[in-house]
Design a protein around this motif. Structure first.
Motif, short mmCIF file in Angstrom:
data_model
loop_
_atom_site.label_atom_id
_atom_site.label_comp_id
_atom_site.label_asym_id
_atom_site.label_seq_id
_atom_site.Cartn_x
_atom_site.Cartn_y
_atom_site.Cartn_z
N THR A 89 4.62 -39.81 -44.43
CA THR A 89 3.49 -38.90 -44.33
C THR A 89 3.25 -38.56 -42.86
O THR A 89 3.97 -39.02 -41.97
N ASP A 90 2.23 -37.74 -42.60
CA ASP A 90 1.93 -37.30 -41.23
C ASP A 90 0.75 -38.08 -40.65
O ASP A 90 -0.19 -38.43 -41.38
N TYR A 91 0.82 -38.35 -39.36
CA TYR A 91 -0.31 -39.00 -38.68
C TYR A 91 -0.42 -38.46 -37.26
O TYR A 91 0.54 -37.94 -36.69
N PHE A 92 -1.62 -38.58 -36.69
CA PHE A 92 -1.80 -38.28 -35.26
C PHE A 92 -2.98 -39.08 -34.72
O PHE A 92 -3.85 -39.55 -35.47
N ILE A 93 -2.96 -39.27 -33.41
CA ILE A 93 -4.07 -39.92 -32.69
C ILE A 93 -4.55 -38.91 -31.65
O ILE A 93 -3.79 -38.50 -30.77
N TRP A 94 -5.81 -38.52 -31.76
CA TRP A 94 -6.36 -37.42 -30.95
C TRP A 94 -7.66 -37.87 -30.28
O TRP A 94 -8.45 -38.61 -30.89
N SER A 95 -7.90 -37.42 -29.07
CA SER A 95 -9.14 -37.73 -28.37
C SER A 95 -9.83 -36.46 -27.91
O SER A 95 -9.17 -35.46 -27.59
N ASN A 96 -11.15 -36.49 -27.87
CA ASN A 96 -11.91 -35.30 -27.44
C ASN A 96 -11.94 -35.20 -25.91
O ASN A 96 -11.46 -36.09 -25.19
N LYS A 97 -12.50 -34.11 -25.42
CA LYS A 97 -12.52 -33.85 -23.98
C LYS A 97 -13.26 -34.93 -23.21
O LYS A 97 -12.87 -35.34 -22.11
N ALA A 98 -14.36 -35.42 -23.81
CA ALA A 98 -15.19 -36.41 -23.11
C ALA A 98 -14.47 -37.74 -22.92
O ALA A 98 -14.88 -38.57 -22.10
N GLU B 203 -3.19 -47.77 -26.67
CA GLU B 203 -2.27 -47.20 -25.69
C GLU B 203 -2.62 -45.76 -25.38
O GLU B 203 -2.64 -45.34 -24.22
N HIS B 204 -2.91 -44.99 -26.43
CA HIS B 204 -3.30 -43.58 -26.26
C HIS B 204 -4.55 -43.46 -25.41
O HIS B 204 -4.67 -42.53 -24.58
N MET B 205 -5.49 -44.38 -25.58
CA MET B 205 -6.77 -44.33 -24.87
C MET B 205 -6.73 -45.03 -23.52
O MET B 205 -7.74 -45.09 -22.82
N ASP B 206 -5.55 -45.57 -23.16
CA ASP B 206 -5.41 -46.34 -21.91
C ASP B 206 -6.42 -47.47 -21.88
O ASP B 206 -7.06 -47.74 -20.86
N ALA B 207 -6.54 -48.15 -23.05
CA ALA B 207 -7.56 -49.19 -23.21
C ALA B 207 -6.96 -50.58 -23.17
O ALA B 207 -5.83 -50.81 -23.62
N LYS B 208 -7.72 -51.49 -22.62
CA LYS B 208 -7.31 -52.89 -22.54
C LYS B 208 -7.26 -53.50 -23.95
O LYS B 208 -7.95 -53.06 -24.85
N VAL B 209 -6.43 -54.53 -24.08
CA VAL B 209 -6.17 -55.09 -25.40
C VAL B 209 -6.47 -56.58 -25.46
O VAL B 209 -6.50 -57.29 -24.44
N SER B 210 -6.71 -57.06 -26.66
CA SER B 210 -6.82 -58.49 -26.94
C SER B 210 -5.42 -59.06 -27.09
O SER B 210 -4.43 -58.31 -27.21
N LYS C 58 -0.59 -32.01 -33.79
CA LYS C 58 0.43 -33.03 -33.61
C LYS C 58 1.32 -32.72 -32.40
O LYS C 58 1.78 -33.65 -31.72
N GLU C 59 1.54 -31.46 -32.13
CA GLU C 59 2.41 -31.08 -31.01
C GLU C 59 1.80 -31.43 -29.66
O GLU C 59 2.53 -31.56 -28.67
N ASN C 60 0.49 -31.61 -29.61
CA ASN C 60 -0.20 -31.79 -28.33
C ASN C 60 -0.90 -33.13 -28.19
O ASN C 60 -1.76 -33.29 -27.33
N THR C 61 -0.52 -34.11 -29.00
CA THR C 61 -1.12 -35.43 -28.88
C THR C 61 -0.17 -36.47 -29.45
O THR C 61 0.92 -36.14 -29.93
N THR C 62 -0.55 -37.73 -29.38
CA THR C 62 0.25 -38.80 -29.99
C THR C 62 0.35 -38.56 -31.49
O THR C 62 -0.67 -38.44 -32.17
N GLN D 292 -7.54 -36.72 -23.63
CA GLN D 292 -7.09 -35.65 -24.52
C GLN D 292 -5.73 -35.14 -24.04
O GLN D 292 -5.51 -34.95 -22.84
N GLY D 293 -4.83 -34.91 -24.99
CA GLY D 293 -3.50 -34.41 -24.65
C GLY D 293 -2.49 -35.48 -24.33
O GLY D 293 -1.33 -35.18 -24.04
N VAL D 294 -2.92 -36.76 -24.39
CA VAL D 294 -1.98 -37.85 -24.12
C VAL D 294 -0.97 -37.97 -25.26
O VAL D 294 -1.32 -37.83 -26.43
#
Length: 690
Positions: free
Chosen positions: A565-574, A599-606, A338-342, A578-580
């Protein structure tokens, strides 16, 4: 005496003898006199009241937590008839009486029907007690979906110490049955209601008297939720004060049966005044423009990655519960992640239960806060009959790209049916038709481990080259918690000066161990995903706290803490992201996760995701009005939905600016169109990714 007089006397005597013979045939001779009709009436009322009282005790005897305010329960449920002019107790008596009368006609035996109505009242009261104790939730119409294939599994939800309640209920029932049998022994009539040799008349009378109360009860159930209907006016006129934001408070305040019937025929949503095809076209166009502005600065496509949603059963941080001191951290790995991602805290509408509602919000982007309060379980009350059910997995195209994993019964919360409607090609469970591959359990735990759930999903993620949407619903940390794990060195103690009860301490310490196992398994799962050469993003969240914190629940100042409760959004190296750490992530609710993931993935939205992005920027989290303390604040109206700002502070609708009010109005229009309206948005590009 004349011959005519003699003949008349003979005929009279013959008729008298015939009537006596008929009576003897219908009611055999008995050493005791039949009870008079008025006594049956008194006993009917007494047994009716006992059944109502049993139901009220069932929802009032739990010590799990303090309710929204101080509802009038116990003797006050009756006494408020003359202290407040509130006759909701009498309304409950009438409703139970209708069912009681139907049983009388069904069995045509007063004593048999009395035993059945009392048995039903005591049995339901025990179930109410268990459900309130575990989940802080009264019995709801949606719970009837558990009957049949899930009846046996309901036994696994019985809490620790349940044997005391069972013995008390059984003792009360035995005492009442003994009383009834004694009364029956002295009743020369033996409780027979309709006595006649004419079978046709007997059947017709009983049928009419059976159907009339059932018809009255059914019509009441169908109409009571409809404003200004006869049933609604009757209910309110007798003192019913609907409080459906809290099912336990509602049942305590108005009686369990009245609260239950109010939700039999739920309303989905109120129709917005300006709802029309033209309005929805304007809404779609408005957020199409928002989407263009957002997408101008984003580089990626959402469905160019595999996205994994992990709903981690009851996962939360035990060290954050007020009044408790734990000996060590149960989630060091997830804390570091959690400290290193959204990441942040998620506002949950549940406590000890309500998983399916959080799951529904996460998959649809819709909010329970917008639904009418009589709609308590979309999975069972809404989705099965929905004409259009757009979910976020559908953005990944063909059903083959949507996979679900849940190591438990496929029929729970009608998931097997709903996931097919949502567009999942496979939903892997213990019971199939798609059987989950790995089913290992830990020590004495009755539930499949999180590691097995992750291992099963990993195979689906790795299979093929297509990007997918993966839904994982774990079961490892489901209640109850009965010292399942060996070598458990987790301990907990109270900091309030009052020691924890043995059952509570045992449950918390078992839960801590389970949470630590989840923590390690989740780290290992992410490590495996990090090795893949395909982009993967994980949205991980705990659906609610376990319903085991009885001591903390006694202080309604702890209410908000028991719903975070706790949540996080995490992405792998590929993935390249990652780290956003996305903005405005400190607090959230499941309906916003998909927009946050984009937003975390810098992805376009509908246009739909653009709307959710804007909505989350103004309101960090939103849920139905379930949090006690917030409802007690003078500036937050009783029954208002819970809105948190970016700092986790409650917001009043009276303080919303014009833009926030417009967004909320649009949200209700969008949700109404999808769930209860004419689906005008279906024929637009509102749900379509660029």
């Amino acid at each position: 005496m004349s011959e005519n007089t003699s003949n008349t006397t003979s005929k009279f005597r013959w008729r008298l003898w015939e009537n006596r013979a008929e009576a003897d045939e219908v009611t055999p001779k008995h050493p005791h006199k039949p009870f008079p009709g008025w006594l049956y009436g008194v006993l009917f009322l007494v047994f009716d009241i006992i059944a109502v009282a049993a139901l009220e005790v069932g929802v009032s005897s739990s010590s799990t937590r303090v309710q929204l305010s101080s509802p009038t329960v116990g003797f006050g449920f009756v006494s408020k008839m003359w202290t407040d002019g509130n006759f909701v107790f009498l309304l409950n008596v009438i409703l139970v009486g209708l069912l009681y009368l139907a049983l009388l006609m069904l069995f045509n035996r007063f004593w048999t029907a009395s035993i059945v109505i009392l048995a039903a009242g005591i049995f339901v009261a025990a179930i109410e007690h268990f459900k309130v104790e575990i989940r802080y939730e009264a019995i709801l119409p949606a719970d009837l979906g558990f009957l049949g294939t899930n009846t046996g599994n309901m036994l696994t939800f019985i809490p620790a110490g349940a044997h005391v309640t069972i013995l008390v209920a059984l003792g009360a029932f035995i005492a009442l049955v003994a009383l009834i049998l004694v009364l029956r022994h002295f009743d020369g009539r033996q409780g027979r209601m309709i006595r006649t040799r004419n079978m046709g008349l007997n059947f017709a009378s009983r049928l009419i008297l059976l159907l009339l109360p059932l018809l009255a009860f059914s019509l009441y159930c169908m109409q009571v939720s409809t404003t200004d209907s006869w049933a609604n006016k009757l209910s309110l006129g007798m003192g019913d004060k609907p409080s459906m934001w809290d099912s336990v408070y509602d049942a305590q305040r108005n009686g369990p049966l009245v609260a239950f019937t109010r939700q039999v025929n739920p309303k989905i949503m109120d129709k917005p005044d300006d709802y029309s095809e033209q309005t929805m076209k304007e809404v779609a166009a408005r957020y199409e423009q928002e989407a263009k502005q957002i997408n101008a600065s984003r580089a990626n496509n959402l469905n160019d990655s595999t996205v994994v949603y992990v709903l981690s059963e009851s996962f939360s941080d035990p060290s954050r519960v007020p009044g408790l001191k734990v000996n060590k951290d149960s989630m060091p790995n997830i804390r570091k992640i959690k400290e290193n991602t959204t990441s942040g805290l998620m506002l949950s509408s549940g406590y000890g239960g309500g998983t399916a509602n959080l799951e529904y919000m996460g998959l649809t982007g819709l909010s329970m806060a917008n639904f009418d309060s009589s709609l308590t379980s979309p999975y069972q009350q809404l989705v099965p009959g929905a004409h259009w059910a757009p979910t976020i997995n559908q953005m990944w195209g063909a059903p083959a790209n949507s996979l679900g994993y849940h190591p438990y019964e496929s029929s729970m919360y009608s998931r097997a049916t709903n996931y097919k409607k949502f567009g999942f090609s496979h939903f892997y469970t213990l019971t199939g038709p798609d059987v989950i591959k790995y089913q290992d359990k830990i020590d004495d735990s009755p539930y499949v481990s999180d590691k097995s759930s992750y291992d099963s999903a990993l195979e689906g993620i790795k299979d093929g080259t297509a990007n997918k949407f993966i839904q994982i619903i774990t079961m490892q940390n489901h209640m109850p918690y009965h010292e399942w794990y060996k070598d458990n060195d987790f301990t907990v103690e109270s900091t309030t000066g009052t020691p924890l009860e043995k059952d509570e301490q045992e449950s918390i310490e078992t839960y801590q161990k389970g949470a630590s196992i989840t923590d390690q398994a989740t780290k290992e799962f992410l490590d495996e995903l990090d090795k893949l050469d395909k982009p993967v993003t994980v949205v991980f969240y705990g659906d609610h706290l376990p319903g085991i914190y009885s001591s903390a629940g006694q202080d309604d100042g702890n209410s908000l803490a028991l719903h975070l409760t706790d949540y996080f959004i995490w992405s792998n190296k590929a993935s390249g992201t990652q780290g956003v750490k996305a903005d405005d992530a400190a607090y959230s609710s499941p309906n916003f996760f998909v927009a946050q993931a984009a937003e975390h993935m810098d992805a376009k939205v509908s246009p739909y995701l653009a709307f959710l992005t804007e909505m989350h920027a103004k309101i960090a989290a939103m849920e139905p009005p379930v949090v006690n303390q917030i409802q007690g604040w003078e500036r937050i109206p009783e029954g208002q939905s819970i809105y948190l700002d970016q700092d986790g502070e409650p917001m009043s609708t009276e303080d919303f600016d014009e833009e926030t009010e417009q967004l909320l109005a649009d949200y209700k229009l969008i949700q109404y169109d999808i769930t209860a309206g004419k689906n005008y948005l279906k024929n637009t590009n509102f749900m379509t990714l660029p």
